[in-house]
Design a protein around this motif. Structure first.
Motif, PDB file in Angstrom:
ATOM      1  N   LYS A  76       0.839  -1.199   0.000  1.00  0.00           N
ATOM      2  CA  LYS A  76       0.000   0.000   0.000  1.00  0.00           C
ATOM      3  C   LYS A  76       0.873   1.247   0.000  1.00  0.00           C
ATOM      4  N   PRO A  77       0.432   2.316  -0.668  1.00  0.00           N
ATOM      5  CA  PRO A  77       1.235   3.538  -0.669  1.00  0.00           C
ATOM      6  C   PRO A  77       1.198   4.210   0.696  1.00  0.00           C
ATOM      7  N   ALA A  78       2.251   4.931   1.044  1.00  0.00           N
ATOM      8  CA  ALA A  78       2.333   5.627   2.327  1.00  0.00           C
ATOM      9  C   ALA A  78       1.305   6.749   2.384  1.00  0.00           C
ATOM     10  N   ARG A  79       0.703   6.907   3.549  1.00  0.00           N
ATOM     11  CA  ARG A  79      -0.250   7.998   3.725  1.00  0.00           C
ATOM     12  C   ARG A  79       0.481   9.340   3.758  1.00  0.00           C
ATOM     13  N   THR A  80      -0.198  10.335   3.276  1.00  0.00           N
ATOM     14  CA  THR A  80       0.373  11.677   3.267  1.00  0.00           C
ATOM     15  C   THR A  80      -0.270  12.496   4.384  1.00  0.00           C
ATOM     16  N   VAL A  81       0.553  13.127   5.186  1.00  0.00           N
ATOM     17  CA  VAL A  81       0.058  14.016   6.242  1.00  0.00           C
ATOM     18  C   VAL A  81       0.674  15.392   6.046  1.00  0.00           C
ATOM     19  N   TRP A  82      -0.121  16.384   6.387  1.00  0.00           N
ATOM     20  CA  TRP A  82       0.337  17.766   6.278  1.00  0.00           C
ATOM     21  C   TRP A  82       0.789  18.248   7.641  1.00  0.00           C
ATOM     22  N   VAL A  83       1.865  18.981   7.658  1.00  0.00           N
ATOM     23  CA  VAL A  83       2.386  19.555   8.893  1.00  0.00           C
ATOM     24  C   VAL A  83       2.537  21.063   8.706  1.00  0.00           C
ATOM     25  N   GLU A  84       2.435  21.758   9.804  1.00  0.00           N
ATOM     26  CA  GLU A  84       2.609  23.208   9.822  1.00  0.00           C
ATOM     27  C   GLU A  84       3.543  23.569  10.962  1.00  0.00           C
ATOM     28  N   PRO A  85       4.291  24.651  10.820  1.00  0.00           N
ATOM     29  CA  PRO A  85       5.187  25.055  11.909  1.00  0.00           C
ATOM     30  C   PRO A  85       4.405  25.717  13.037  1.00  0.00           C
ATOM     31  N   ALA A  86       4.829  25.464  14.264  1.00  0.00           N
ATOM     32  CA  ALA A  86       4.243  26.147  15.412  1.00  0.00           C
ATOM     33  C   ALA A  86       4.670  27.607  15.386  1.00  0.00           C
ATOM     34  N   ALA A  87       3.690  28.499  15.541  1.00  0.00           N
ATOM     35  CA  ALA A  87       3.953  29.929  15.445  1.00  0.00           C
ATOM     36  C   ALA A  87       4.057  30.545  16.840  1.00  0.00           C
ATOM     37  N   PRO A  88       4.708  31.697  16.951  1.00  0.00           N
ATOM     38  CA  PRO A  88       4.734  32.381  18.251  1.00  0.00           C
ATOM     39  C   PRO A  88       3.307  32.704  18.694  1.00  0.00           C
ATOM     40  N   ALA A  89       3.050  32.532  19.972  1.00  0.00           N
ATOM     41  CA  ALA A  89       1.690  32.763  20.472  1.00  0.00           C
ATOM     42  C   ALA A  89       1.288  34.218  20.314  1.00  0.00           C
ATOM     43  N   GLY A  90       2.210  35.122  20.568  1.00  0.00           N
ATOM     44  CA  GLY A  90       1.874  36.538  20.472  1.00  0.00           C
ATOM     45  C   GLY A  90       0.929  36.964  21.579  1.00  0.00           C
ATOM     46  N   GLY A  91       0.717  38.263  21.698  1.00  0.00           N
ATOM     47  CA  GLY A  91      -0.219  38.762  22.700  1.00  0.00           C
ATOM     48  C   GLY A  91      -1.654  38.552  22.247  1.00  0.00           C
TER      49      GLY A  91
END
Length: 395
Positions: free
Chosen positions: A56-71
């Motif tokens: 079976k082909p590998a599943r694709t997952v999307w990732v995003e970078p954690a951003a600064p929380a900010g005020g």
């Protein structure tokens, strides 16, 4: 049939005969023939091919970078009120003969706002003045008697007891005069109290008594909001109580949204409202000017800086293992994901503010987190957060 001699011999063996015995065994022979034919045919078939497993082909997952929380900024709507909005009342009882001020009128210290009927108070003052005059006459006569008896005592014409009695009478008359004077002053003050005056500059916000009404001493007649200080009263939900601590409040008016006023928290109710489950807070406007009028709608903005270590991740990235919040950590190009425990600080509309094992810039799975486990073979791809959102992070 020449390829299968055994099959031919079997057919010849069970071929029906014209004899009576063979005719009687014909049904049984036919059944045996069918069974034997099925076994032979099955033996002649080639072996079934074994189905090969297809990877079976590998599943694709999307990732995003954690951003600064900010005020963050929390906005609460309230009403502008005066810090002091106390009622004023007469210090004596009586019948209100006149009310000068009405709702919305501006008053200054010393302005008369209401008047009582003074007939009884004037009569009481006259009676006290008469008592004072009588006391003065009695005191004067007692003083003269004391002086005369003292002179006679020096010449030896009266005893010491007579002098002592004259001195006591003089002292009692002086005390009675002093009491009469105080009673006259009190009556004069009560007559002056029949005129209700404003004690500060402000605006009349309520009328609590009308002319012709008989009021007692201390019964509220008017409410005056002082001009000294303006405040905004807001209701703070339970979930936002922590945001008040350490926040820098500022206030804007609905009538003038482009202008901001500095503010400070003056009072916070220690008990929540029984119905709304919110806490009443009052924020003092430090520079109200002339535009912050009583009753206007205002918004309190609580600006709070982000705490150290807090990062923002997509709301869908957070999943729970029992009671422990976690996110999947994986960098683009990886083939597996790693669960990382985090602490959820707060939940916003589209993101969660967390702290713990994720730092700013590290990637987390942004969609389909509940469908993963550490043993899956995956294809980790960085999602372009600036592009359109596509449905189906996993396939």
């Amino acid at each position: 049939m020449s390829r299968f001699p055994a099959f031919s011999s079997l057919v010849d063996l069970i071929r029906p005969d014209i004899s009576g015995a063979r005719l009687r065994r014909a049904p049984l022979l036919r059944f045996a023939t069918v069974v034997a034919l099925g076994a032979v045919v099955a033996a002649c078939q080639p072996e079934a091919a074994v189905e090969e497993d297809v990877a079976k082909p590998a599943r694709t997952v999307w990732v995003e970078p954690a951003a600064p929380a900010g005020g963050r900024t929390i906005s609460l709507t309230g009403i502008i009120r005066a810090r002091s909005d106390a009622p004023i009342a007469f210090r004596v009882g009586g019948k209100i003969s006149e009310r000068v001020a009405d709702i919305g009128d501006r008053v200054k210290p010393g302005d008369v706002v209401a008047v009582l009927d003074t007939s009884d108070l004037e009569a009481a003052l006259r009676a006290r003045e008469a008592e004072e005059r009588a006391g003065r006459a009695q005191s004067r006569r007692a003083a003269e008697d004391r002086l005369r008896i003292a002179t006679l005592k020096e010449k030896g014409h009266v005893s010491q007891a007579a002098l002592d009695q004259a001195v006591a009478s003089d002292d009692a008359a002086a005390a009675s005069l002093k009491a009469a004077v105080e009673q006259r002053i009190l009556a004069a003050n009560q007559l002056a109290y029949a005129r209700l005056e404003a004690d500060a500059e402000g605006v009349v916000t309520a009328v609590l008594a009308e002319p012709g009404e008989v009021v007692t001493a201390g019964q509220p007649v008017l409410r005056i909001a002082r001009d000294a200080e303006r405040e905004v009263e807001v209701a703070i939900p339970e979930a936002q109580i922590a945001a008040v601590s350490g926040a820098a409040p500022r206030i804007t008016l609905w009538a003038e949204p482009d202008r901001s006023f500095h503010a400070s928290l003056r009072e916070m109710s220690p008990v929540a409202d029984a119905a709304a489950r919110s806490f009443t807070a009052r924020f003092s406007i430090l520079d109200p000017g002339v535009d912050a009028r009583l009753g206007m709608t205002a918004t309190v903005h609580l600006d709070r800086a982000a705490e150290e270590g807090d990062v923002a991740v997509p709301l869908a990235a957070v999943w729970y293992d029992g009671s422990q919040a976690k996110v999947w950590h994986a960098e683009p190009g990886a083939e597996k994901v790693e669960p990382v425990a985090v602490t959820v600080r707060r939940i916003e509309a589209e993101r969660a503010i967390v702290s713990g094992g994720i730092a700013t810039g590290e990637h987390v799975v942004s969609m389909g987190a509940h469908r993963l486990d550490p043993g899956l073979r995956l294809r980790v791809v960085a999602r372009d957060t600036a592009g359109p959102v596509r449905v189906g992070a996993l396939r």
